[in-house]
Design an enzyme around this catalytic site. Sequence first.
Site, PDB file in Angstrom:
ATOM      1  N   GLU A  24      -7.095   8.436 -62.180  1.00 51.34           N
ATOM      2  CA  GLU A  24      -8.364   7.857 -61.718  1.00 51.34           C
ATOM      3  C   GLU A  24      -8.377   6.328 -61.760  1.00 51.34           C
ATOM      4  O   GLU A  24      -8.178   5.730 -62.824  1.00 51.34           O
ATOM      5  CB  GLU A  24      -9.524   8.402 -62.569  1.00 51.34           C
ATOM      6  CG  GLU A  24     -10.867   7.985 -62.001  1.00 51.34           C
ATOM      7  CD  GLU A  24     -12.054   8.710 -62.601  1.00 51.34           C
ATOM      8  OE1 GLU A  24     -11.872   9.485 -63.562  1.00 51.34           O
ATOM      9  OE2 GLU A  24     -13.161   8.488 -62.100  1.00 51.34           O
ATOM     10  N   LYS A  76     -17.991  12.843 -69.915  1.00 49.54           N
ATOM     11  CA  LYS A  76     -16.868  12.778 -68.962  1.00 49.54           C
ATOM     12  C   LYS A  76     -16.267  11.372 -69.016  1.00 49.54           C
ATOM     13  O   LYS A  76     -15.047  11.197 -69.006  1.00 49.54           O
ATOM     14  CB  LYS A  76     -17.362  13.120 -67.555  1.00 49.54           C
ATOM     15  CG  LYS A  76     -16.263  13.258 -66.508  1.00 49.54           C
ATOM     16  CD  LYS A  76     -15.827  11.946 -65.890  1.00 49.54           C
ATOM     17  CE  LYS A  76     -14.773  12.144 -64.819  1.00 49.54           C
ATOM     18  NZ  LYS A  76     -14.163  10.881 -64.360  1.00 49.54           N
ATOM     19  N   ASP A  96      -2.129  18.413 -75.989  1.00 53.17           N
ATOM     20  CA  ASP A  96      -2.760  19.450 -75.178  1.00 53.17           C
ATOM     21  C   ASP A  96      -4.204  19.031 -74.870  1.00 53.17           C
ATOM     22  O   ASP A  96      -5.090  19.173 -75.704  1.00 53.17           O
ATOM     23  CB  ASP A  96      -2.713  20.757 -76.003  1.00 53.17           C
ATOM     24  CG  ASP A  96      -3.389  21.916 -75.317  1.00 53.17           C
ATOM     25  OD1 ASP A  96      -4.117  21.703 -74.327  1.00 53.17           O
ATOM     26  OD2 ASP A  96      -3.197  23.055 -75.785  1.00 53.17           O
ATOM     27  N   HIS A 129     -15.712   0.019 -60.019  1.00 53.08           N
ATOM     28  CA  HIS A 129     -14.907   1.222 -59.796  1.00 53.08           C
ATOM     29  C   HIS A 129     -14.340   1.216 -58.378  1.00 53.08           C
ATOM     30  O   HIS A 129     -13.148   1.407 -58.170  1.00 53.08           O
ATOM     31  CB  HIS A 129     -15.790   2.444 -60.029  1.00 53.08           C
ATOM     32  CG  HIS A 129     -15.098   3.751 -59.806  1.00 53.08           C
ATOM     33  ND1 HIS A 129     -14.006   4.132 -60.549  1.00 53.08           N
ATOM     34  CD2 HIS A 129     -15.334   4.761 -58.939  1.00 53.08           C
ATOM     35  CE1 HIS A 129     -13.610   5.328 -60.142  1.00 53.08           C
ATOM     36  NE2 HIS A 129     -14.402   5.724 -59.157  1.00 53.08           N
TER      37      HIS A 129
HETATM   38  P1  HMG Z   1     -15.365  -7.064 -64.447  1.00 48.72           P
HETATM   39  O1  HMG Z   1     -16.427  -7.548 -65.337  1.00 48.72           O
HETATM   40  O2  HMG Z   1     -15.462  -7.304 -62.984  1.00 48.72           O
HETATM   41  O3  HMG Z   1     -13.954  -7.494 -64.935  1.00 48.72           O
HETATM   42  O4  HMG Z   1     -15.199  -5.504 -64.679  1.00 48.72           O
HETATM   43  P2  HMG Z   1     -13.385  -8.884 -65.346  1.00 48.72           P
HETATM   44  O5  HMG Z   1     -12.640  -9.414 -64.171  1.00 48.72           O
HETATM   45  O6  HMG Z   1     -14.408  -9.731 -66.020  1.00 48.72           O
HETATM   46  O7  HMG Z   1     -12.339  -8.393 -66.463  1.00 48.72           O
HETATM   47  C1  HMG Z   1     -12.713  -7.878 -67.708  1.00 48.72           C
HETATM   48  C2  HMG Z   1     -11.528  -7.172 -68.308  1.00 48.72           C
HETATM   49  O8  HMG Z   1     -11.367  -5.891 -67.651  1.00 48.72           O
HETATM   50  C3  HMG Z   1     -10.206  -7.897 -68.088  1.00 48.72           C
HETATM   51  O9  HMG Z   1     -10.074  -8.840 -69.119  1.00 48.72           O
HETATM   52  C4  HMG Z   1      -9.211  -6.790 -68.107  1.00 48.72           C
HETATM   53  O10 HMG Z   1      -8.871  -6.446 -69.423  1.00 48.72           O
HETATM   54  C5  HMG Z   1      -9.965  -5.645 -67.458  1.00 48.72           C
HETATM   55  P3  HMG Z   1      -8.784  -9.806 -69.206  1.00 48.72           P
HETATM   56  O11 HMG Z   1      -7.655  -8.961 -69.709  1.00 48.72           O
HETATM   57  O12 HMG Z   1      -8.549 -10.304 -67.803  1.00 48.72           O
HETATM   58  O13 HMG Z   1      -9.199 -10.853 -70.161  1.00 48.72           O
HETATM   59  N1  HMG Z   1      -9.695  -5.613 -66.019  1.00 48.72           N
HETATM   60  C6  HMG Z   1      -8.564  -5.150 -65.461  1.00 48.72           C
HETATM   61  N2  HMG Z   1      -7.459  -4.617 -65.995  1.00 48.72           N
HETATM   62  C7  HMG Z   1      -6.495  -4.212 -65.145  1.00 48.72           C
HETATM   63  N3  HMG Z   1      -6.578  -4.319 -63.802  1.00 48.72           N
HETATM   64  C8  HMG Z   1      -7.644  -4.844 -63.214  1.00 48.72           C
HETATM   65  C9  HMG Z   1      -8.707  -5.276 -64.067  1.00 48.72           C
HETATM   66  N4  HMG Z   1      -9.914  -5.824 -63.827  1.00 48.72           N
HETATM   67  C10 HMG Z   1     -10.493  -6.013 -65.012  1.00 48.72           C
HETATM   68  N5  HMG Z   1      -7.712  -4.927 -61.901  1.00 48.72           N
HETATM   69  C11 HMG Z   1     -14.297  -3.343 -64.553  1.00 48.72           C
HETATM   70  C12 HMG Z   1     -14.401  -4.702 -63.883  1.00 48.72           C
HETATM   71  C13 HMG Z   1     -13.706  -2.327 -63.593  1.00 48.72           C
HETATM   72  C14 HMG Z   1     -13.417  -3.458 -65.776  1.00 48.72           C
HETATM   73  C15 HMG Z   1     -15.740  -2.939 -64.978  1.00 48.72           C
HETATM   74  O14 HMG Z   1     -16.550  -2.916 -63.839  1.00 48.72           O
HETATM   75  C16 HMG Z   1     -15.812  -1.608 -65.670  1.00 48.72           C
HETATM   76  O15 HMG Z   1     -15.446  -1.461 -66.796  1.00 48.72           O
HETATM   77  N6  HMG Z   1     -16.360  -0.593 -64.964  1.00 48.72           N
HETATM   78  C17 HMG Z   1     -16.435   0.762 -65.461  1.00 48.72           C
HETATM   79  C18 HMG Z   1     -15.438   1.584 -64.713  1.00 48.72           C
HETATM   80  C19 HMG Z   1     -15.347   2.996 -65.207  1.00 48.72           C
HETATM   81  O16 HMG Z   1     -15.973   3.432 -66.147  1.00 48.72           O
HETATM   82  N7  HMG Z   1     -14.500   3.757 -64.525  1.00 48.72           N
HETATM   83  C20 HMG Z   1     -14.289   5.139 -64.801  1.00 48.72           C
HETATM   84  C21 HMG Z   1     -14.581   5.934 -63.583  1.00 48.72           C
HETATM   85  S1  HMG Z   1     -16.325   6.170 -63.401  1.00 48.72           S
HETATM   86  C22 HMG Z   1     -16.558   7.572 -64.386  1.00 48.72           C
HETATM   87  O17 HMG Z   1     -15.881   8.529 -64.169  1.00 48.72           O
HETATM   88  C23 HMG Z   1     -17.348   7.533 -65.638  1.00 48.72           C
HETATM   89  C24 HMG Z   1     -18.847   7.416 -65.596  1.00 48.72           C
HETATM   90  O18 HMG Z   1     -19.467   8.356 -64.763  1.00 48.72           O
HETATM   91  C25 HMG Z   1     -19.267   7.647 -67.051  1.00 48.72           C
HETATM   92  C26 HMG Z   1     -20.733   7.549 -67.290  1.00 48.72           C
HETATM   93  O19 HMG Z   1     -21.525   7.824 -66.347  1.00 48.72           O
HETATM   94  O20 HMG Z   1     -21.090   7.252 -68.448  1.00 48.72           O
HETATM   95  C27 HMG Z   1     -19.232   6.068 -65.136  1.00 48.72           C
END
Ligand code: HMG
Length: 425
Positions: free
Chosen positions: A79, A259, A275, A372
């Site tokens: 994902e 999740k 597992d 995301h």
């Molecule tokens: P942002 O604020 O735009 O990121 O967040 P940023 O550019 O300020 O970076 C912050 C840090 O995120 C970075 O710090 C990295 O560690 C990491 P740094 O190391 O640069 O000092 N980071 C990355 N690492 C690797 N590759 C990248 C990258 N970009 C940032 N390209 C971010 C962006 C996606 C991190 C933020 O929007 C986020 O955390 N979103 C949540 C995403 C998520 O939960 N995804 C899971 C899928 S959705 C789901 O299934 C779960 C859910 O339904 C659960 C729920 O409802 O509770 C949501």
Amino acid sequence: MQIYGKFYQKSWDERMKQIIQSESLNTVQTQLLRDSAVNKSLGDTMIENYITDYHFPEGIAFHYLINNKDYIVPMVTEEPSVVAASSHGAAIIAKAGGFFAKSSERMMIGQIILEEVTDVKKTSEELKSLEKVLLEIANKAHPSLKKRGGGAKWLRVRILDYDLISVDIAIDVQEAMGANMINTMLEAVALNIKNKLQQVILMSILSNYATECIAKASCKIPFELLSKDNVSGKSIAQKIAQASRIAQLDVYRATTHNKGIMNGIDAVVMATGNDWRAIESGAHAYAARNGRYKGLSSWSVDDNYLSGEIELPLPIGFVGGSIGIVPLVKVNQKLMNVESANELENVIVSVGLAQNLAALLALVTDGIQKGHMKLQLKSLVTAAGAKDTEKEEIIKYMLAEGKRDLASAKTILAGIRKRGKNDGH
Ligand code: HMG
């Protein structure tokens, strides 16, 4: 399915030949199946009717500071945004002093189910009086575990119905997940109960509801670490606490909340050869332990801080099973620099909390789609059929136009290709 005969008795070459012919696979499909089979002997050792290896990507999450020790965390997941979110959540918590994690003794419960019991009360008393003897039998069935300080520790008897009894045996599994050891021990005890008490045994099996193998993590984040785009950290913290409250009240939200937690937990469980079905089923049962399914984590605010905590069963292993035979697992243990099953539990439970923080933070601020989908665009343009050389350009267009869907990716790709042709490329 008769055409396949005894597929499991065939060599890999024979299996491939047969499946390619029977399913009329084309050259590309055939080549893909063949090329993906990178470790035939391992695959054939691990599962039945093996044909190929199905690959998942592995990435590293950074910024984990747990009990004052720094970790990098390998994660295996399909994902997009999970690994980025994990690092993001961990980084905020690291700035706040890190995670405080602890895990209990590593005790698993094995069940022996007695059926057709005519007097459940009397049989239950008899079983309890035999505790010492039955534990000894269990330990004799797997003496090496006791020698290492583990083994069967206690026994409890539960009446499930007027004719059904569960004999629960708690077994300290030390560094292993212990499924095979437990089942061997249970079967030895079951045989003894059958002979000694003339009872009918329905089955003997470990329980994945690992209530005696619990891991916990917590963190305390000053409001200022949460502020974003001119919104105060306090207001964001209050929204996260509110989101957490809803996960305690509403099963629809609790399921998604959990999740998100399992996005992180499963990814590390997989990377460490464990597992994940066992961890998943135990986690969700634990989430419903008080009679209603709730979020596994909770967040609250006081005057200056957002505090988070999480607790769930984590009966993972550090040795044994696929851990011993999948070479990458050893590499991943080395990358994490963990030395015991308890330490690994501490890391995994912390990942669950970080993952949850990142998701909630995104949900109550920008919304989940911004971060995301930005990271999912790579998968989207691949699904649209873009070549590696075309991907960057399509993503640029999609971001500029605010597009996040497959149809738009295909349209943009077609446009780029058409322009390329017109330009004589
Ligand atoms: P942002 O604020 O735009 O990121 O967040 P940023 O550019 O300020 O970076 C912050 C840090 O995120 C970075 O710090 C990295 O560690 C990491 P740094 O190391 O640069 O000092 N980071 C990355 N690492 C690797 N590759 C990248 C990258 N970009 C940032 N390209 C971010 C962006 C996606 C991190 C933020 O929007 C986020 O955390 N979103 C949540 C995403 C998520 O939960 N995804 C899971 C899928 S959705 C789901 O299934 C779960 C859910 O339904 C659960 C729920 O409802 O509770 C949501």
